[in-house]
Structures are given as C-alpha cells and as structure tokens.
Motif scaffolding. Structure first.
Motif, PDB file in Angstrom:
ATOM      1  N   LEU A   1      57.665 -48.748 -15.489  1.00 21.84           N
ATOM      2  CA  LEU A   1      56.979 -47.458 -15.352  1.00 21.84           C
ATOM      3  C   LEU A   1      56.251 -47.081 -16.641  1.00 21.84           C
ATOM      4  O   LEU A   1      55.101 -46.630 -16.623  1.00 21.84           O
ATOM      5  CB  LEU A   1      57.985 -46.367 -14.963  1.00 21.84           C
ATOM      6  CG  LEU A   1      57.418 -44.980 -14.662  1.00 21.84           C
ATOM      7  CD1 LEU A   1      56.400 -45.048 -13.523  1.00 21.84           C
ATOM      8  CD2 LEU A   1      58.531 -43.997 -14.299  1.00 21.84           C
ATOM      9  N   THR A   2      56.928 -47.304 -17.761  1.00 22.44           N
ATOM     10  CA  THR A   2      56.299 -47.020 -19.055  1.00 22.44           C
ATOM     11  C   THR A   2      55.020 -47.830 -19.222  1.00 22.44           C
ATOM     12  O   THR A   2      53.974 -47.308 -19.621  1.00 22.44           O
ATOM     13  CB  THR A   2      57.271 -47.374 -20.210  1.00 22.44           C
ATOM     14  OG1 THR A   2      58.464 -46.623 -20.034  1.00 22.44           O
ATOM     15  CG2 THR A   2      56.657 -47.047 -21.557  1.00 22.44           C
ATOM     16  N   ALA A   3      55.109 -49.110 -18.893  1.00 22.36           N
ATOM     17  CA  ALA A   3      53.961 -49.997 -19.070  1.00 22.36           C
ATOM     18  C   ALA A   3      52.768 -49.533 -18.233  1.00 22.36           C
ATOM     19  O   ALA A   3      51.638 -49.463 -18.723  1.00 22.36           O
ATOM     20  CB  ALA A   3      54.352 -51.424 -18.698  1.00 22.36           C
ATOM     21  N   ILE A   4      53.013 -49.191 -16.985  1.00 25.13           N
ATOM     22  CA  ILE A   4      51.900 -48.830 -16.102  1.00 25.13           C
ATOM     23  C   ILE A   4      51.324 -47.463 -16.493  1.00 25.13           C
ATOM     24  O   ILE A   4      50.116 -47.241 -16.474  1.00 25.13           O
ATOM     25  CB  ILE A   4      52.314 -48.904 -14.604  1.00 25.13           C
ATOM     26  CG1 ILE A   4      51.077 -48.983 -13.714  1.00 25.13           C
ATOM     27  CG2 ILE A   4      53.207 -47.771 -14.167  1.00 25.13           C
ATOM     28  CD1 ILE A   4      50.408 -50.314 -13.719  1.00 25.13           C
ATOM     29  N   ARG A   5      52.188 -46.559 -16.893  1.00 28.72           N
ATOM     30  CA  ARG A   5      51.726 -45.222 -17.310  1.00 28.72           C
ATOM     31  C   ARG A   5      50.869 -45.289 -18.566  1.00 28.72           C
ATOM     32  O   ARG A   5      49.869 -44.590 -18.686  1.00 28.72           O
ATOM     33  CB  ARG A   5      52.925 -44.304 -17.572  1.00 28.72           C
ATOM     34  CG  ARG A   5      53.481 -43.738 -16.307  1.00 28.72           C
ATOM     35  CD  ARG A   5      54.334 -42.512 -16.592  1.00 28.72           C
ATOM     36  NE  ARG A   5      54.848 -41.971 -15.343  1.00 28.72           N
ATOM     37  CZ  ARG A   5      56.009 -41.325 -15.230  1.00 28.72           C
ATOM     38  NH1 ARG A   5      56.760 -41.126 -16.279  1.00 28.72           N
ATOM     39  NH2 ARG A   5      56.372 -40.849 -14.054  1.00 28.72           N
ATOM     40  N   GLU A   6      51.298 -46.124 -19.509  1.00 31.17           N
ATOM     41  CA  GLU A   6      50.523 -46.271 -20.735  1.00 31.17           C
ATOM     42  C   GLU A   6      49.202 -46.976 -20.440  1.00 31.17           C
ATOM     43  O   GLU A   6      48.159 -46.615 -20.961  1.00 31.17           O
ATOM     44  CB  GLU A   6      51.320 -47.096 -21.761  1.00 31.17           C
ATOM     45  CG  GLU A   6      52.423 -46.316 -22.438  1.00 31.17           C
ATOM     46  CD  GLU A   6      51.891 -45.101 -23.170  1.00 31.17           C
ATOM     47  OE1 GLU A   6      50.923 -45.250 -23.944  1.00 31.17           O
ATOM     48  OE2 GLU A   6      52.437 -43.999 -22.960  1.00 31.17           O
ATOM     49  N   ASP A   7      49.300 -47.971 -19.573  1.00 28.17           N
ATOM     50  CA  ASP A   7      48.130 -48.803 -19.311  1.00 28.17           C
ATOM     51  C   ASP A   7      46.966 -48.041 -18.690  1.00 28.17           C
ATOM     52  O   ASP A   7      45.818 -48.211 -19.093  1.00 28.17           O
ATOM     53  CB  ASP A   7      48.504 -49.973 -18.402  1.00 28.17           C
ATOM     54  CG  ASP A   7      47.316 -50.874 -18.193  1.00 28.17           C
ATOM     55  OD1 ASP A   7      47.071 -51.716 -19.049  1.00 28.17           O
ATOM     56  OD2 ASP A   7      46.593 -50.684 -17.200  1.00 28.17           O
ATOM     57  N   VAL A   8      47.256 -47.210 -17.691  1.00 24.08           N
ATOM     58  CA  VAL A   8      46.151 -46.549 -16.967  1.00 24.08           C
ATOM     59  C   VAL A   8      45.300 -45.661 -17.862  1.00 24.08           C
ATOM     60  O   VAL A   8      44.128 -45.432 -17.583  1.00 24.08           O
ATOM     61  CB  VAL A   8      46.636 -45.723 -15.749  1.00 24.08           C
ATOM     62  CG1 VAL A   8      47.214 -46.636 -14.688  1.00 24.08           C
ATOM     63  CG2 VAL A   8      47.612 -44.645 -16.163  1.00 24.08           C
ATOM     64  N   LYS A   9      45.884 -45.206 -18.968  1.00 26.91           N
ATOM     65  CA  LYS A   9      45.109 -44.355 -19.888  1.00 26.91           C
ATOM     66  C   LYS A   9      43.865 -45.070 -20.399  1.00 26.91           C
ATOM     67  O   LYS A   9      42.843 -44.433 -20.650  1.00 26.91           O
ATOM     68  CB  LYS A   9      45.974 -43.948 -21.082  1.00 26.91           C
ATOM     69  CG  LYS A   9      47.072 -42.973 -20.734  1.00 26.91           C
ATOM     70  CD  LYS A   9      47.860 -42.610 -21.994  1.00 26.91           C
ATOM     71  CE  LYS A   9      49.154 -41.889 -21.626  1.00 26.91           C
ATOM     72  NZ  LYS A   9      50.087 -41.839 -22.769  1.00 26.91           N
ATOM     73  N   ASP A  10      43.985 -46.386 -20.579  1.00 23.19           N
ATOM     74  CA  ASP A  10      42.843 -47.151 -21.103  1.00 23.19           C
ATOM     75  C   ASP A  10      42.146 -48.007 -20.056  1.00 23.19           C
ATOM     76  O   ASP A  10      41.219 -48.730 -20.380  1.00 23.19           O
ATOM     77  CB  ASP A  10      43.311 -48.072 -22.249  1.00 23.19           C
ATOM     78  CG  ASP A  10      43.746 -47.277 -23.458  1.00 23.19           C
ATOM     79  OD1 ASP A  10      42.964 -46.410 -23.883  1.00 23.19           O
ATOM     80  OD2 ASP A  10      44.863 -47.508 -23.949  1.00 23.19           O
ATOM     81  N   SER A  11      42.618 -47.956 -18.823  1.00 18.87           N
ATOM     82  CA  SER A  11      41.973 -48.789 -17.795  1.00 18.87           C
ATOM     83  C   SER A  11      41.442 -47.897 -16.667  1.00 18.87           C
ATOM     84  O   SER A  11      40.331 -47.380 -16.759  1.00 18.87           O
ATOM     85  CB  SER A  11      42.951 -49.845 -17.285  1.00 18.87           C
ATOM     86  OG  SER A  11      44.120 -49.250 -16.742  1.00 18.87           O
ATOM     87  N   PHE A  12      42.270 -47.678 -15.642  1.00 15.47           N
ATOM     88  CA  PHE A  12      41.766 -46.940 -14.478  1.00 15.47           C
ATOM     89  C   PHE A  12      41.348 -45.513 -14.799  1.00 15.47           C
ATOM     90  O   PHE A  12      40.421 -44.992 -14.210  1.00 15.47           O
ATOM     91  CB  PHE A  12      42.806 -46.949 -13.360  1.00 15.47           C
ATOM     92  CG  PHE A  12      42.985 -48.301 -12.750  1.00 15.47           C
ATOM     93  CD1 PHE A  12      41.986 -48.857 -11.968  1.00 15.47           C
ATOM     94  CD2 PHE A  12      44.133 -49.037 -12.968  1.00 15.47           C
ATOM     95  CE1 PHE A  12      42.136 -50.122 -11.404  1.00 15.47           C
ATOM     96  CE2 PHE A  12      44.297 -50.298 -12.402  1.00 15.47           C
ATOM     97  CZ  PHE A  12      43.291 -50.838 -11.617  1.00 15.47           C
ATOM     98  N   ASN A  13      42.032 -44.877 -15.745  1.00 14.42           N
ATOM     99  CA  ASN A  13      41.657 -43.495 -16.066  1.00 14.42           C
ATOM    100  C   ASN A  13      40.389 -43.404 -16.904  1.00 14.42           C
ATOM    101  O   ASN A  13      39.920 -42.316 -17.202  1.00 14.42           O
ATOM    102  CB  ASN A  13      42.810 -42.780 -16.771  1.00 14.42           C
ATOM    103  CG  ASN A  13      43.920 -42.412 -15.815  1.00 14.42           C
ATOM    104  OD1 ASN A  13      43.846 -42.725 -14.627  1.00 14.42           O
ATOM    105  ND2 ASN A  13      44.948 -41.745 -16.314  1.00 14.42           N
ATOM    106  N   MET A  14      39.826 -44.531 -17.277  1.00  9.71           N
ATOM    107  CA  MET A  14      38.593 -44.530 -18.056  1.00  9.71           C
ATOM    108  C   MET A  14      37.374 -44.901 -17.213  1.00  9.71           C
ATOM    109  O   MET A  14      36.304 -45.180 -17.756  1.00  9.71           O
ATOM    110  CB  MET A  14      38.712 -45.476 -19.251  1.00  9.71           C
ATOM    111  CG  MET A  14      39.662 -44.970 -20.335  1.00  9.71           C
ATOM    112  SD  MET A  14      39.249 -43.327 -20.976  1.00  9.71           S
ATOM    113  CE  MET A  14      37.805 -43.740 -21.974  1.00  9.71           C
ATOM    114  N   ILE A  15      37.525 -44.916 -15.890  1.00 13.25           N
ATOM    115  CA  ILE A  15      36.347 -45.174 -15.069  1.00 13.25           C
ATOM    116  C   ILE A  15      35.999 -43.943 -14.256  1.00 13.25           C
ATOM    117  O   ILE A  15      36.844 -43.092 -13.975  1.00 13.25           O
ATOM    118  CB  ILE A  15      36.518 -46.385 -14.116  1.00 13.25           C
ATOM    119  CG1 ILE A  15      37.611 -46.122 -13.070  1.00 13.25           C
ATOM    120  CG2 ILE A  15      36.814 -47.653 -14.897  1.00 13.25           C
ATOM    121  CD1 ILE A  15      37.634 -47.160 -11.959  1.00 13.25           C
ATOM    122  N   SER A  16      34.730 -43.836 -13.883  1.00 19.41           N
ATOM    123  CA  SER A  16      34.311 -42.743 -13.014  1.00 19.41           C
ATOM    124  C   SER A  16      33.068 -43.154 -12.269  1.00 19.41           C
ATOM    125  O   SER A  16      32.144 -43.714 -12.853  1.00 19.41           O
ATOM    126  CB  SER A  16      34.023 -41.483 -13.830  1.00 19.41           C
ATOM    127  OG  SER A  16      33.648 -40.430 -12.965  1.00 19.41           O
TER     128      SER A  16
END
Lengths: 406, 406
Positions: free
Chosen positions: A206-221
């Motif tokens: 859970l930690t890994a995926i939560r940290e990861d999305v900040k720089d991947s999926f949450n950076m697209i629009s």
C-alpha cells in the motif's frame, strides 16, 4: 530491470480474460484478472466526492482485508450516481464472479467505467461472469483481451511489464490501464490493474502504490475532470518465491523502481491517448524551491486549454505557458523564467529571464510537430523539479464529447 | 432604473474614439475614453502573478491618486512578458495620449490586449494617440467605435448603459468590455471600462467595484485561463450634479444596483461570446450552506470541459455535472442533489436525490438546443446561492486557438 512484453499475466500465477458480454453495442465490455493463489491487494482511488459503487466496495476491501484474488471489470456503464440499487448491483457482480471462481465475494475487487447514472444490466453481468471464467488464460494474448475489454473512448489498449531480480529470484510486474476522457487523476487513475508475483507485506504494498501515484498517474491530465471511478488496484501473490519484503531497504527500492517504470509508462500511454489527442505533451518545471511548487506549476501548464490548443496547432505561443504558470497560485519570479521546447527534432530556448529569445519560429514549429513534445520551464530558484504529462486539445475531443452517449 | 442604449459616452461629460492605428493587420486597434473633467478612478485587476505592463501602471495610479481623466487602450499586443522595455513603452503610450489631451501622464490609464510577449510598436502608438484625439466624439456612435477597437477574437462588441435617479438628479452608467479567450477573471475581467457621471468618493467607488466583481465578472469563465491583462476600470466624473456620495446608504445602494446591472450584462455578453461558443450556459447552485460553497460548485460546473462539450452537443449528460460538483473540493451530499435544466423551451428535472428521474431525453435536448441554457443544482442544505456564466466548448474554440497567432 528488463522491459518485457505482455501485461497482467506476465507475472507468475495470473490469468486474465476479456469478453463481449452485451453491455456495449458491439465491443468487448468485461474483463477479469485472477490470481491462482490469494494475493495481497492495495489500491488508490478517486478523491471525487461522488464515488462510484465499485470504488466504495474496493476501498472497503483494501482497507479491511488488504487481500483479494480477482478483479472483475466492466466498461460501458460506470455504476456511479446509481444509489442503493447501484451498490447492490456492484455487490452482485462481485458475488457472481466469486461463485464462478469458488471464492468469497469479498475476495473479488470490482471496477466499472462508462456512462454515469445508468444501472448495471445485472443479467448480462451474470452471464458475463460465467463466460469470463470459461475464457481465462495465462498467456499474453489473454492479458491483451482484458486490456481491450476495459477501453471506452481509448483508441488503443494499454499494457506494460517489467522483470527484475530480488535476492536471486526473478520478479515480474505487469499492468493494464484505460482512460481517455474525464482524466485528471487525484490519488489514482481512471482504471488500472497491476499484478506482480512479488512477496511483500500488505502494508508496504500500500505504501509503495500510494507513494508511486504521486509521480505517475496523479501527474497526468487530459481534461482536468477528476472521474467518479478512478481506481488503481495492485495484486501481489508472492509466487516469485522471494523472501517476503516486510521493511524498506534494497529489495523494496528495487520493487519501487520497477513499479514506477510500469505506472509511468501506463500513465504516459493514457495521456498520449487522451480523447482526440494527436500528441503527448510532457512538461517539466525545474529549479523550484519545493516539489509541491514544481507539481502545481507543471500541472497548471499541461491543463491549460490555451496551451493545449497551441500544442495542437504546433504554435510556440509561449506567452500562454507563462500565463498558466502565473495563475497557478504559487509564487515564483516571472522575470527569471527560462523556457525550452524539446522533441526528437531538437531543443530550442524560447524564453530567457521572462522574455522572448530571438528564436526561429520555423524551428519551433518543427519541434512541436512531433508526436511527443516537451516543455521545460526553469524558474531558477531552487533544486526541486516535477514532470507532468498531458495532451493537445483538438476538435476531435469536442466531437467525441459532444456526442458521447449517442 | 432604466436600460438605455449606448456605452461609455452615455453619461454626461464623456467622449470616446476607436480607430485603426496599424497594430493589427486590418481591424480597429486603439480606443480612447475621455472625461472632459477630472474623474475619480477605481479598478480591479488580474490576480495572475504575470501582470502586463499596463496592469502595473493602472494599479499604481488607482492606488496612489484614485483619479484619472482618460483611458487609452490597444488591441493586438498585450504588452505582457515584455520586461523593462514593455514598462517603458506603456508609460510612453500614457505620455503620448496625455500630451494630446493636455494632461499629465499619471492622469491617463492604459490597457492592452492581444498576443503575449510582443513589444508595443511605439511609433504606431504615437500616431494612434494623435488620431484618437482627433476622432473623439460624445455620441453613441463614438462609444461604439471604441468598443469595437478593443475586440480581439470577440465576434461582437459589448456595451451596456443604464440611468437612474439619485436625489432628483439623473445619473447614468455606461460600460464596454471585451474578452473572448483566456477568460477566467479573478478580481477583474479581461478589459472593461465603466463610466458614470455620478459624484461619489474615491473610497466608495473602489468599494463598489470591488464588491461588484465578485458576483459579475468573477463569475464568468470561458476557458479557465486567468489572463495577464485583466483590468476593469471605472471613472466617475460627478457631472450628474448629485450630492457626492460619501457614505453607504440609499443613494449608494441605488448606484450599486445600477452598476451591477451594467457589469452583469457585460459579463454575460462576454461569456456568450466566448471563443467559438454557440450558447450562453448559466449555472446556479442553490440550497448551499455558504455563498462560497455555491460559488465554488457553480464555477466547477461551468468550467468543466466535459460539461461544456455536452452543452454543445445538446446532451443532457447530467452525470458530468454531478462529477464536476464532486471534484470541486467542497463538501455536500451527492445523494441529496436535485438538478434541473431550463431555457425558453421549458424546465426539466433531470436528477432527484442524486439519481436520474424518468425524464424525456427528447425534451431535454429541446431545452438544451436554445441560445441561452441554464442548469440549477439544488443541494438542499442551506439557503445560500450563486450563479456563474460560461459557454459551450466547440471545435471552433480549438480552431481559433490552435491558430491564433498566424
């Protein structure tokens, strides 16, 4: 780390299926990802206050159990804004699938994407679950069918896989995602399923995926619209045979690095395939005082309709980029900004210290004409940076969305 | 209060001119608004960190002197991101105009709109100022020429005027504005000039305009891009002969009401004439707990690309409206929302308590097909409300902006 072909069935012990059940008029509309053994499960979900029924279901399962063995997905109907009946139908979808697989319904995660407000056609779903079970396969072709079955206005399916080693054991991560409109993830993406055979604790997954999305999926629009259905799910079934990762360290770092490759590539594919898009538009803000400042500025640039139409028109209208930075709501000195555009056709400095350089418009247009273009804004203050991915805004985006339901 | 024809020359003691100076290829590109006597001056300006040179100039004058006698405006070049030379050129523009009118340069406000990053062609501006002086006139025709000369991608000029009485004296307010793209005002609009012959203190004039924009210009959006040049200027020359308003009360309230009529109508004209727009889209959120909540929700709806394209397609895709409310960042109960669409073709309840009613799609399309359409979301919690104005997003918006500079 090696980039390999395939998707969600690339890691050991996963099967997948993608079928036509009858929710949509013609195209595939149901998918299943199945682990042959119980897997740790984690996820990140939309921050939209209006959450679809499957999002609420998955959030509960991830939080209460942190484990699951299957993900059943449908496209065509989002099962959002559907009230108590929508919740009931979603639970039925999980239950139907669980029955076919010999699982408890709480071991089945769900995901839906499509039109908001319509109820799931529950009899079609029931039949679809039977067919999904029958069509399960563990090869790359089956992963591909699953990736295809979750598409809505996507023009291509999105898969990625990598393998790497931990303590002498080969570990694989595979993923698929979809999402073409209503894309502005906030804590998650439209729909994404990542599988891995890694052995890792529930907490660290859970930690890994939560940290990861900040720089991947949450950076697209694509269009600044944060969906009601955004869900990124990850299953880890431990079949790689590595010693279970239970604390941060070298092994965890290897996993995080490989995971980031998969999520970033999937995220970029989603941005490039934004509704109506003709190109991927990447933007980095460097020289920032904080990471947050760089994130806010880069996202403000890639989400500006005026910047996006200029990118479509291959027009180096850099004033719109500075304008989008200016209204982002964070402080910086406009008179210190340097701005570059880059692509396979070269790099060009358009702005130095907030004013135009003597650049060649012809060269700028040539750079912007490519399928992948990048803008880099250097605010020359600190040492932080961030990268965001978007796409151009085209007449086709308008056609698609003026006419989505008909 | 009576709605009258005309614009900035409707009040006593104002003259205007609109001419072709040569900044643009063909169309009129310079305007002048002149008061025959010194006037109190106030304004509100863009919150964009990147501020055009004329914005910086006007902010200083309004703050230091609170008085001015003329406003010189140009279209075609925004004089933003132009560094020290831009500041110098702007001051020259004020000085040229002041010389022609026999004023000090600090008595001349400036405004520019057009492409960001280009320098003002200062010799053309100098000649333009001479011509403006020569062409000054006090009739409605001259106000119309000025309104025309500030247009960029606007398809029509925007003027409005009202008259009312204070203490037996006829008072008039006239206004003009422009703005078609990069419209998402925050504390002001793209360019707006309001004139009045009212006698009022400098302080109250500023208070009135600051309060007013919150419910007028700051409630419109074409593309969520807050411009570098947004300026709303107001001149009050006192020639109506009323006793000067120096405190809040009945006379002040009459003025505020009339001013609001002018600003709201100008704001709606701007939204309806958004780049590429085919219709005005009004959205009211009612039953809110606070005004702020209603403002945030209504603006989130009118700025959503997905809502805007659905409005273009006459598609009652209400799920997108609930989705846009859901990600707005304020709390409300999605399961309590009622949603209506309205136009001259009727009113229809699409959603009750967060779920679709059994409405007729045919009727909904008929309602949405009109030139002015409205959505009303009732969140059934409190007694506050807000209204925002936007427009549809069309393929034409994309064409205009992919090709703006060429």
């Amino acid at each position: 780390m090696e980039i390999i072909s395939g998707g969600v069935t690339a890691p050991k012990g996963y099967k997948a299926a993608g079928i036509y059940a009858g929710i949509k008029k013609k195209k595939k509309d149901m998918a299943l990802v199945y682990s042959v053994v119980p897997a740790k499960a984690a996820g990140t979900f939309t921050t939209n206050l209006v959450k679809a029924a499957p999002v609420v279901w998955d959030m509960k399962i991830v939080q209460e159990y942190g484990a699951a063995q299957a993900v059943v997905l449908n496209s065509g109907v989002a099962n959002a804004c559907t009230g108590a009946l929508g919740v009931e139908n979603n639970e039925k979808m999980a239950a139907f699938m669980a029955e076919e697989l010999g699982l408890k319904k709480e071991e089945v995660l769900t995901a839906s994407t499509g039109v908001i407000g319509n109820q799931l056609p529950i009899e079609i779903i029931a039949e679809g679950c039977k067919l999904l079970k029958k069509e399960l396969g563990e090869d790359a072709e089956h992963a591909g069918l699953a990736a295809e079955a979750i598409m809505t206005t996507d023009t291509c399916s999105k898969q990625y896989a990598v393998s790497f080693e931990i303590g002498g054991k080969a570990v694989t991560i595979g993923g698929m995602s979809k999402g073409s409109g209503m894309i502005h993830p906030n804590m998650a993406t439209m729909l994404g399923v990542i599988t891995t055979d890694l052995a890792i604790s529930r907490e660290l997954l859970l930690t890994a995926i939560r940290e990861d999305v900040k720089d991947s999926f949450n950076m697209i629009s694509v269009d600044r619209d944060t969906s009601t259905n955004d869900s990124l799910l990850i299953l880890a079934n431990g079949m790689a045979g590595n010693e279970e990762i239970t604390e941060k360290g070298e092994a965890y770092d290897s996993f995080v690095k490989a995971l980031h490759k998969v999520t970033t590539e999937l995220a970029k594919m989603m941005a490039a395939d934004g509704e109506g898009a003709t190109k991927l538009f990447e933007c980095s803000v460097v020289g920032a005082d904080t990471k947050e400042q760089a994130v806010i500025l880069s996202k403000s640039i890639i989400t500006s309709n005026l910047v996006k139409t200029a990118v479509y028109g291959n027009d180096a209208n850099w004033g719109r980029i500075l304008c989008a930075m200016g209204y982002a709501g964070v402080a910086f000195d406009p008179d210190k900004v340097d701005l570059y555009v880059e692509s396979c056709a070269g790099t060009l400095k358009l702005v130095e210290n907030g004013m135009a350089t003597d650049y060649s418009e012809e060269k700028a247009t040539e750079i912007l004409k490519q399928k992948e273009v990048k803008a880099v804004a250097d605010i020359k203050s600190g040492s932080f940076q961030a990268t965001a991915w978007g796409c151009d805004l085209t007449d086709k985006y308008v056609y698609i969305n003026a006419d989505y339901r008909s």
